[in-house]
Design an enzyme around this catalytic site. Structure first.
Site, PDB file in Angstrom:
ATOM      1  N   CYS A   1       2.565 -11.721  19.212  1.00  0.00           N
ATOM      2  CA  CYS A   1       1.600 -11.214  18.222  1.00  0.00           C
ATOM      3  C   CYS A   1       2.098 -11.627  16.844  1.00  0.00           C
ATOM      4  CB  CYS A   1       1.460  -9.693  18.298  1.00  0.00           C
ATOM      5  SG  CYS A   1       0.471  -9.054  16.912  1.00  0.00           S
TER       6      CYS A   1
ATOM      7  N   CYS B   1       2.523  -8.635  14.379  1.00  0.00           N
ATOM      8  CA  CYS B   1       3.789  -7.898  14.561  1.00  0.00           C
ATOM      9  C   CYS B   1       4.985  -8.834  14.436  1.00  0.00           C
ATOM     10  CB  CYS B   1       3.882  -7.254  15.937  1.00  0.00           C
ATOM     11  SG  CYS B   1       2.628  -6.043  16.325  1.00  0.00           S
TER      12      CYS B   1
ATOM     13  N   HIS C   1       3.980   1.594   2.361  1.00  0.00           N
ATOM     14  CA  HIS C   1       5.221   0.912   1.957  1.00  0.00           C
ATOM     15  C   HIS C   1       5.922   1.710   0.854  1.00  0.00           C
ATOM     16  CE1 HIS C   1       2.475  -2.618   3.089  1.00  0.00           C
ATOM     17  NE2 HIS C   1       3.278  -2.418   4.116  1.00  0.00           N
TER      18      HIS C   1
ATOM     19  N   HIS D   1       0.857  -1.189   0.000  1.00  0.00           N
ATOM     20  CA  HIS D   1       0.000   0.000   0.000  1.00  0.00           C
ATOM     21  C   HIS D   1       0.896   1.244   0.000  1.00  0.00           C
ATOM     22  CE1 HIS D   1       0.841   0.572   4.244  1.00  0.00           C
ATOM     23  NE2 HIS D   1       0.208  -0.543   4.607  1.00  0.00           N
TER      24      HIS D   1
ATOM     25  N   HIS E   1      -2.697  -4.465  16.112  1.00  0.00           N
ATOM     26  CA  HIS E   1      -3.488  -5.290  15.193  1.00  0.00           C
ATOM     27  C   HIS E   1      -4.931  -5.505  15.639  1.00  0.00           C
ATOM     28  CE1 HIS E   1       0.535  -6.062  13.628  1.00  0.00           C
ATOM     29  NE2 HIS E   1      -0.096  -6.196  12.490  1.00  0.00           N
TER      30      HIS E   1
ATOM     31  N   CYS F   1      -3.372  -7.205  20.994  1.00  0.00           N
ATOM     32  CA  CYS F   1      -2.304  -6.312  20.513  1.00  0.00           C
ATOM     33  C   CYS F   1      -2.961  -5.019  20.042  1.00  0.00           C
ATOM     34  CB  CYS F   1      -1.549  -6.970  19.358  1.00  0.00           C
ATOM     35  SG  CYS F   1      -0.548  -5.792  18.429  1.00  0.00           S
TER      36      CYS F   1
ATOM     37  N   LYS G   1      -3.613  -2.453   5.520  1.00  0.00           N
ATOM     38  CA  LYS G   1      -4.446  -3.392   4.786  1.00  0.00           C
ATOM     39  C   LYS G   1      -5.370  -4.151   5.744  1.00  0.00           C
ATOM     40  CE  LYS G   1      -3.935  -3.258   0.345  1.00  0.00           C
ATOM     41  NZ  LYS G   1      -2.911  -3.816  -0.532  1.00  0.00           N
TER      42      LYS G   1
ATOM     43  N   LYS H   1      -3.318   4.868  11.522  1.00  0.00           N
ATOM     44  CA  LYS H   1      -2.292   4.319  10.634  1.00  0.00           C
ATOM     45  C   LYS H   1      -2.974   3.530   9.523  1.00  0.00           C
ATOM     46  CE  LYS H   1       1.658   1.191  10.536  1.00  0.00           C
ATOM     47  NZ  LYS H   1       2.008  -0.159  10.919  1.00  0.00           N
TER      48      LYS H   1
END
Ligand code: MSP
Length: 529
Positions: free
Chosen positions: A130, A133, A24, A21, A158, A155, A310, A307
């Site tokens: 996690c 992560c 990145h 995305h 996430h 987490c 995806k 943030k």
């Protein structure tokens, strides 16, 4: 920028569980602009990117899709991650995949060295993990779940419950390196940038370091631990080594690339800065290798204040932007609009507004107007300047100052400041044309020398802008370079040295210009999210 020394820059290697995305792509363009700037400053430069393909996250995605993890990784790399580089015009020197033999063998050799030196021991890990992560978590890192996750630890990144592990693992004696890390942060204050991140990491390390579990036994998608093949190497321990495996390092012969280009500058998102500024230098110290040159943690692209990701379905594919605005606009927008090191909100409206005001009306229109006037009034030959006035001296000074300011900003990785400094030339040249009104001067035959001076000054300013903006806008500046007829007289644009860009009078009189298409054409249809 001192020629002769070298510059090496890396991006993180990206997980291949999903397609890229714009978050990145943001890291990629930032590292690419730093690399192109140094290359064009005559500094031997090396830039690296790649993919992180082991670990539970990838394994689970592959299983869910009914293929092997290697098949999954091959597909994502070929269909998504390598094409990304073209989409946003990245000029990387290498692309490393952690499933390549050249990487896996180095991971094993690195590990064996630490094991032989007594820096790895076997123990038992009991705690939280996690998978999103790929990180061991402390209870204090987690939040209490609610709703369907009631009674579990979640987490916060996430939004999913962590797993409880109880496994016999190998441990790296990371706690031994606490003081050496603190000494490093002290001795090299810009080792971690920006300062806010540095302070956060220094306090984290001051609170004390635990030894790190560096192997897993409950699944097998990873590099085998060389002395105990029931274990695979923890994915982060494996991944970080990419920065030296790509340079061909191994314990016997570090190799020519390693000698020339290590230590590197690591550009990473702030969320993974700790891995790079704590675990990685401790690993290198343990192996008696030099630590990285710098770890720069950039901010996040936010969508609706969060943030972009995806997994939260807020991911935007880079091609959604480049299909409409082009790769240059993508590169420019994210590096100009967001202070490098801080978070920034993405919005289509802001992108479209900056495209129109800064790229189309600011730079693109300046270039078209000057090239068109040289065509119309001077038969397409860049004229010779006559007597100079204060207005021309002021342009020359602006250009020279912009080169120095932009170069200094790049040295601090303040990419947004570098672009702003260069843009002062765009603004000043536009103001110069508005004041000098060459289209009026052209109507008076007795003023042809003045007309030539104005157009020669504007063309020379564009020559400097093409050189300075080429790392950010490689496509548009290449078109401008050709249109100015600069190639014939001065050679390829990418061979022009940035530190010399401010030296006045390089584009010779008589250079034959060519018609210039709009560098940033009007966008007919508004893009929507
Ligand atoms: N595989 C690890 C890195 C290993 S490096 C030895 C990893 N991969 S990742 O694909 O999850 O993320 C790669 C990078 O993308 C990180 O630097 C992360 O900060 C960045 N970004 C992910 N989402 C982002 C935004 N929304 N905004 C900006 N950068 C973001 O972590």
């Amino acid at each position: 920028m001192a020629a002769g020394s070298s510059f090496s820059v890396t991006t993180p290697i990206f997980y291949v569980n999903d397609a890229p995305h714009i978050g990145h792509a943001y890291t990629e363009v930032a590292a690419d602009v730093l690399a192109r700037w140094h290359r064009q400053s005559g500094v031997p430069t090396w830039s690296l990117t790649g993919t992180d393909e082991h670990g539970q996250k990838i394994l689970r995605t592959a299983v869910a899709n009914g293929v092997t993890p290697k098949e999954w990784a091959d597909k994502l790399v070929a269909d998504a991650w390598v094409p990304l580089l073209k989409t946003i015009d990245i000029a990387n020197d290498d692309f490393i995949r952690t499933t390549e033999e050249r990487h896996e063998s180095v991971v094993q050799q690195f590990l064996q060295k630490l094991y032989d030196d007594g820096l790895i021991y076997d123990g038992e890990y009991e705690g939280y993990y996690c998978v999103g992560c790929e990180e061991y978590k402390q209870q204090s890192d987690l939040v209490d779940g609610s709703g369907e996750f009631e009674g579990q630890y979640v987490c916060p990144i996430h939004g999913r419950p962590v797993e409880v592990l109880k496994e016999k693992n190998y441990f790296f004696r990371m706690s031994d390196f606490q003081q050496r890390l603190l000494d490093l942060y002290e001795a090299q204050p810009d080792f971690i940038q920006p300062d806010s991140l540095r302070n956060e990491i220094v306090s984290f390390v001051r609170r004390g370091l635990d030894d790190l579990s560096i192997s897993r036994q409950s699944f097998d998608w990873g590099v085998r631990v060389p002395w105990d093949d029931k274990h695979v190497v923890y994915v982060w321990f494996d991944a970080l080594i990419n920065y030296i495996s790509a340079l061909g390092w191994n314990p016997e012969t570090p190799g020519e690339l390693f000698d020339r280009f290590w230590p590197s500058n690591h550009i990473v998102g702030k969320d993974i800065a700790r891995f790079h500024a704590v675990i990685w230098p401790a690993m290198l110290m343990a192996a008696d290798l030099p630590v990285p040159a710098r770890v720069f943690g950039h901010g996040w692209l936010l969508v609706g204040g969060e943030k972009m990701s995806k997994s939260k379905l807020t991911g935007i594919a880079p091609s959604q932007i480049t299909d409409v605005f082009g790769s240059d606009a993508f590169r420019y927008y994210f590096l100009r609009a967001i202070a490098f090191g801080q978070d920034g909100s993405f919005s289509w409206e802001d992108l479209a507004a900056r495209y129109q005001a800064e790229l189309a009306n600011g730079f693109g229109n300046l270039a078209s107007r000057v090239v068109a006037m040289i065509g119309r009034y001077c038969d397409g030959a860049v004229p010779a300047a006559g007597e100079l006035t204060a207005a021309e001296s002021s342009i020359q000074k602006t250009v020279a100052d912009a080169v120095a300011a932009a170069d200094a900003a790049i040295g601090r990785f303040a990419i947004h400041e570098a672009i702003a400094a260069i843009w002062s030339v765009v603004d000043e040249l536009n103001g110069y044309l508005t004041e000098q009104e060459p289209w009026k001067v052209a109507k008076d035959d007795s003023q042809s020398e003045r007309l030539h001076t104005i157009l020669a000054t504007a063309a020379e300013g564009l020559r400097a802008l093409a050189v300075l903006l080429s790392p950010v806008l490689p496509q548009a500046t290449a078109k401008l370079w050709r249109a100015l007829g600069a190639e014939a007289a001065l050679g390829a644009l990418t061979d022009q040295r940035i530190p010399d860009a401010g030296a006045w009078g390089q584009l010779p009189a008589g250079s034959q210009t060519e018609p210039l298409e709009a560098l940033f054409p009007r966008i007919e249809h508004e893009a929507s999210a």
